[in-house]
Motif scaffolding. Structure first.
Motif, PDB file in Angstrom:
ATOM      1  N   GLN A   1       5.173 -29.822 -13.651  1.00  0.00           N
ATOM      2  CA  GLN A   1       6.592 -28.978 -14.149  1.00  0.00           C
ATOM      3  C   GLN A   1       6.848 -28.115 -14.320  1.00  0.00           C
ATOM      4  OE1 GLN A   1       5.652 -30.784 -18.140  1.00  0.00           O
ATOM      5  NE2 GLN A   1       7.273 -32.141 -17.859  1.00  0.00           N
ATOM      6  N   VAL A   2       8.201 -27.846 -13.507  1.00  0.00           N
ATOM      7  CA  VAL A   2       8.819 -26.213 -12.239  1.00  0.00           C
ATOM      8  C   VAL A   2      10.275 -26.406 -13.266  1.00  0.00           C
ATOM      9  CG1 VAL A   2       9.430 -24.934 -11.139  1.00  0.00           C
ATOM     10  CG2 VAL A   2       7.311 -26.267 -10.492  1.00  0.00           C
ATOM     11  N   ALA A   3       9.740 -24.981 -14.001  1.00  0.00           N
ATOM     12  CA  ALA A   3      11.149 -24.830 -14.748  1.00  0.00           C
ATOM     13  C   ALA A   3      12.037 -23.463 -13.470  1.00  0.00           C
ATOM     14  CB  ALA A   3      11.226 -23.920 -15.797  1.00  0.00           C
ATOM     15  N   VAL A   4      13.122 -23.751 -13.275  1.00  0.00           N
ATOM     16  CA  VAL A   4      13.996 -22.142 -12.024  1.00  0.00           C
ATOM     17  C   VAL A   4      15.309 -22.276 -12.919  1.00  0.00           C
ATOM     18  CG1 VAL A   4      15.176 -22.679 -10.439  1.00  0.00           C
ATOM     19  CG2 VAL A   4      12.766 -24.013 -10.238  1.00  0.00           C
ATOM     20  N   PHE A   5      15.290 -20.245 -13.603  1.00  0.00           N
ATOM     21  CA  PHE A   5      15.592 -19.956 -13.679  1.00  0.00           C
ATOM     22  C   PHE A   5      17.081 -18.914 -12.851  1.00  0.00           C
ATOM     23  CE2 PHE A   5      12.937 -21.434 -16.729  1.00  0.00           C
ATOM     24  CZ  PHE A   5      13.373 -20.728 -17.989  1.00  0.00           C
ATOM     25  N   GLY A   6      18.368 -19.414 -13.530  1.00  0.00           N
ATOM     26  CA  GLY A   6      19.164 -19.284 -12.174  1.00  0.00           C
ATOM     27  C   GLY A   6      19.623 -19.921 -11.219  1.00  0.00           C
ATOM     28  N   GLN A   7      20.403 -20.485 -10.969  1.00  0.00           N
ATOM     29  CA  GLN A   7      21.324 -21.972 -10.022  1.00  0.00           C
ATOM     30  C   GLN A   7      22.129 -20.952  -9.332  1.00  0.00           C
ATOM     31  OE1 GLN A   7      19.495 -25.009  -9.781  1.00  0.00           O
ATOM     32  NE2 GLN A   7      17.739 -23.665 -10.593  1.00  0.00           N
ATOM     33  N   GLY A   8      22.287 -19.684  -8.793  1.00  0.00           N
ATOM     34  CA  GLY A   8      22.730 -19.550  -7.202  1.00  0.00           C
ATOM     35  C   GLY A   8      22.406 -20.505  -6.238  1.00  0.00           C
TER      36      GLY A   8
ATOM     37  N   ILE B   1      13.318 -28.455 -13.336  1.00  0.00           N
ATOM     38  CA  ILE B   1      14.119 -28.562 -15.199  1.00  0.00           C
ATOM     39  C   ILE B   1      14.960 -27.147 -14.665  1.00  0.00           C
ATOM     40  CG2 ILE B   1      14.510 -27.459 -17.800  1.00  0.00           C
ATOM     41  CD1 ILE B   1      11.445 -28.750 -17.881  1.00  0.00           C
ATOM     42  N   ALA B   2      16.108 -26.936 -14.139  1.00  0.00           N
ATOM     43  CA  ALA B   2      17.057 -25.913 -14.247  1.00  0.00           C
ATOM     44  C   ALA B   2      17.466 -24.873 -15.331  1.00  0.00           C
ATOM     45  CB  ALA B   2      18.582 -26.395 -13.226  1.00  0.00           C
ATOM     46  N   VAL B   3      17.791 -24.441 -15.297  1.00  0.00           N
ATOM     47  CA  VAL B   3      18.415 -23.310 -16.019  1.00  0.00           C
ATOM     48  C   VAL B   3      19.281 -22.255 -15.793  1.00  0.00           C
ATOM     49  CG1 VAL B   3      17.985 -21.455 -17.688  1.00  0.00           C
ATOM     50  CG2 VAL B   3      16.315 -23.153 -17.025  1.00  0.00           C
ATOM     51  N   ASP B   4      20.811 -22.463 -15.750  1.00  0.00           N
ATOM     52  CA  ASP B   4      21.649 -21.175 -15.505  1.00  0.00           C
ATOM     53  C   ASP B   4      23.222 -21.726 -17.022  1.00  0.00           C
ATOM     54  OD1 ASP B   4      22.655 -19.870 -12.898  1.00  0.00           O
ATOM     55  OD2 ASP B   4      24.532 -20.420 -14.331  1.00  0.00           O
TER      56      ASP B   4
ATOM     57  N   ALA C   1      15.919 -13.074 -18.799  1.00  0.00           N
ATOM     58  CA  ALA C   1      15.801 -14.813 -17.820  1.00  0.00           C
ATOM     59  C   ALA C   1      14.177 -14.743 -18.161  1.00  0.00           C
ATOM     60  CB  ALA C   1      17.041 -14.809 -17.178  1.00  0.00           C
ATOM     61  N   LEU C   2      13.950 -13.426 -17.350  1.00  0.00           N
ATOM     62  CA  LEU C   2      11.779 -12.987 -17.125  1.00  0.00           C
ATOM     63  C   LEU C   2      11.261 -13.383 -18.712  1.00  0.00           C
ATOM     64  CD1 LEU C   2      10.196 -12.947 -15.253  1.00  0.00           C
ATOM     65  CD2 LEU C   2      11.003 -10.082 -15.321  1.00  0.00           C
ATOM     66  N   HIS C   3      12.154 -12.916 -19.329  1.00  0.00           N
ATOM     67  CA  HIS C   3      11.200 -13.461 -20.837  1.00  0.00           C
ATOM     68  C   HIS C   3      11.095 -14.777 -20.798  1.00  0.00           C
ATOM     69  CE1 HIS C   3       9.610 -12.002 -24.243  1.00  0.00           C
ATOM     70  NE2 HIS C   3      10.437 -12.878 -24.978  1.00  0.00           N
ATOM     71  N   GLU C   4      12.518 -15.246 -21.065  1.00  0.00           N
ATOM     72  CA  GLU C   4      12.495 -16.534 -21.301  1.00  0.00           C
ATOM     73  C   GLU C   4      11.757 -17.263 -20.512  1.00  0.00           C
ATOM     74  OE1 GLU C   4      13.442 -17.927 -23.989  1.00  0.00           O
ATOM     75  OE2 GLU C   4      14.280 -16.154 -24.415  1.00  0.00           O
ATOM     76  N   ALA C   5      11.384 -17.124 -19.056  1.00  0.00           N
ATOM     77  CA  ALA C   5      10.435 -18.016 -17.980  1.00  0.00           C
ATOM     78  C   ALA C   5       8.761 -17.617 -18.608  1.00  0.00           C
ATOM     79  CB  ALA C   5      10.881 -17.427 -16.995  1.00  0.00           C
ATOM     80  N   ILE C   6       8.709 -16.584 -19.054  1.00  0.00           N
ATOM     81  CA  ILE C   6       7.451 -16.184 -19.540  1.00  0.00           C
ATOM     82  C   ILE C   6       7.319 -17.033 -20.705  1.00  0.00           C
ATOM     83  CG2 ILE C   6       5.861 -14.468 -21.240  1.00  0.00           C
ATOM     84  CD1 ILE C   6       6.886 -12.744 -19.313  1.00  0.00           C
ATOM     85  N   ARG C   7       8.239 -17.391 -21.569  1.00  0.00           N
ATOM     86  CA  ARG C   7       7.931 -18.470 -23.099  1.00  0.00           C
ATOM     87  C   ARG C   7       8.142 -19.703 -22.555  1.00  0.00           C
ATOM     88  NH1 ARG C   7      12.472 -17.730 -26.969  1.00  0.00           N
ATOM     89  NH2 ARG C   7      11.487 -18.799 -28.669  1.00  0.00           N
ATOM     90  N   SER C   8       8.321 -20.139 -21.326  1.00  0.00           N
ATOM     91  CA  SER C   8       8.790 -21.688 -21.343  1.00  0.00           C
ATOM     92  C   SER C   8       7.808 -22.394 -20.605  1.00  0.00           C
ATOM     93  CB  SER C   8       9.828 -21.711 -19.767  1.00  0.00           C
ATOM     94  OG  SER C   8       9.546 -21.497 -19.032  1.00  0.00           O
ATOM     95  N   VAL C   9       6.302 -21.334 -20.440  1.00  0.00           N
ATOM     96  CA  VAL C   9       5.431 -21.912 -19.616  1.00  0.00           C
ATOM     97  C   VAL C   9       4.033 -22.268 -20.251  1.00  0.00           C
ATOM     98  CG1 VAL C   9       5.890 -21.048 -16.996  1.00  0.00           C
ATOM     99  CG2 VAL C   9       4.129 -19.597 -18.788  1.00  0.00           C
ATOM    100  N   ARG C  10       3.398 -22.721 -19.678  1.00  0.00           N
ATOM    101  CA  ARG C  10       2.562 -24.042 -20.644  1.00  0.00           C
ATOM    102  C   ARG C  10       1.117 -22.665 -20.793  1.00  0.00           C
ATOM    103  NH1 ARG C  10      -0.466 -28.576 -20.295  1.00  0.00           N
ATOM    104  NH2 ARG C  10       1.535 -29.670 -19.525  1.00  0.00           N
TER     105      ARG C  10
END
Length: 352
Positions: free
Chosen positions: A156-163, A181-184, A234-243
């Motif tokens: 499972q890979v979260a991608v932050f920013g869907q530009g 999981i796409a985040v925007d 967003a970088l902070h939330e990316a850190i929070r999102s991973v196992r």
């Protein structure tokens, strides 16, 4: 007279005349059809926030330092997503040939004289959509980030920013077998991400933040997250999102400080690994097998095969003379805009 896009001063971009370049031995002349705008990097030049505009880069020490800035206004020729037709070749040049349509990096200019060897492997097949060539660089950036995330089948890979680059990374991670999981914050961009195969989408404004939402969706957290918005929150939330011991790929172009980043929280307690992904290099573990050329070739092969629908990402094609209008729209943060393209006079009529 040829023309080039120039950042004259912060907030002012215009199309200006540029003297033609002589054809030198071993070179070819290319007339530009289209040039894609990189909203992230080029907006830093438009706004005056690019570090090269305020500091000097020492390539040997790999440090920015105080002193005369690397670039000063006016700055002409930025841009790295061009497509054009070869119209003249120097004596002895056999590839590319006159009439070949090529993609490459020569900036927002109506024509350029370039080394033939740099374009010989960048000839677009006659069966390919020629506008796909403007995605070669941004596609390779997205692929580089996916490789750094080490996305595997079933992960499972979260991608932050869907530009544009985020959407391409989403698609490439899907092609690699990952559940994405796409985040925007833009519903339209999340809809595009779903059409490209995203398993789930998350609005970062969700209660508790995107990191908590992703942990709810995945249970233990994502295996990896790719951050492409260039936003420290967003970088902070990316850190929070991973196992625990997950990987966060920092691929955005971060400007200024990072007041929203908290390294004493989840980063520390979950032993998160943060890696930087930047197109001047490939992931260390792949360095013996991959390079920038392979990134481009792999991405363009996927585009040519129809696995990555690049044309659907083009939202604006404007005459190069209207460059100020499109940058003003990008500067306002128009969420409906994905890939903006400048069209030059030599562009074929059936694609205008």
């Amino acid at each position: 007279m040829p023309h080039v896009v120039q950042f004259t001063e912060p907030g002012l971009v215009e199309l200006v005349e540029s003297p033609p370049q002589p054809l030198l031995p071993g070179t070819v002349r290319v007339r530009t059809w289209w040039s894609g705008i990189s909203a992230g990097t080029e907006l830093t030049a438009f706004r005056g926030t690019n570090p090269y505009m305020s500091a000097t880069w020492d390539p040997e020490r790999r440090l920015f330092h105080e002193g005369a800035p690397e670039h000063s206004y006016p700055v002409a020729g930025w841009g790295y997503s061009e497509v054009g037709r070869v119209v003249e070749v120097a004596e002895g040049v056999t590839a590319p040939a006159v009439g070949d349509v090529v993609h490459g990096i020569w900036g927002h200019r109506s024509e350029a004289v370039l080394p033939a060897e740099s374009l010989a492997w960048r000839v677009l097949p006659a069966t390919a959509d020629p506008m796909s060539g403007i995605f070669a660089r941004v596609g390779s950036i997205g692929l580089n980030a996916v490789l750094a995330a080490d996305a595997r089948l079933g992960e499972q890979v979260a991608v932050f920013g869907q530009g544009v680059i985020g959407l391409l990374a989403t698609r490439l991670a899907v092609l690699s077998g990952a559940q994405v999981i796409a985040v925007d914050a833009q519903p339209g961009r999340l809809a595009v991400a779903k059409s490209l195969g995203a398993h789930a989408v998350v609005d970062p404004r969700a209660p508790g933040g995107a990191g908590a939402e992703i942990r709810e969706l995945t249970g233990a957290g994502a295996d990896a997250a790719i951050e492409l918005s260039g936003n420290d929150a967003a970088l902070h939330e990316a850190i929070r999102s991973v196992r625990v011991e997950g990987t966060v790929v920092a691929s955005g172009f971060y400007q200024g400080g990072a007041p929203n980043l908290r390294l004493g929280h989840e980063f520390h307690h979950n032993r998160v690994r943060i890696v930087a992904s930047q197109i001047s290099g490939v992931p260390v573990e792949l360095g013996r097998r991959w390079d920038q050329r392979r990134l481009v070739e792999v991405f363009m092969a996927q585009a040519a095969a129809g696995a990555v629908g690049t044309r659907s990402l083009v939202t604006d094609v404007v005459d190069a003379a209207d460059v100020a209008e499109i940058f003003a729209r990008l500067d306002r943060g128009d969420g409906q805009t994905l890939q903006s393209v400048l069209r030059f006079d030599d562009a074929p009529e059936d694609a205008r």
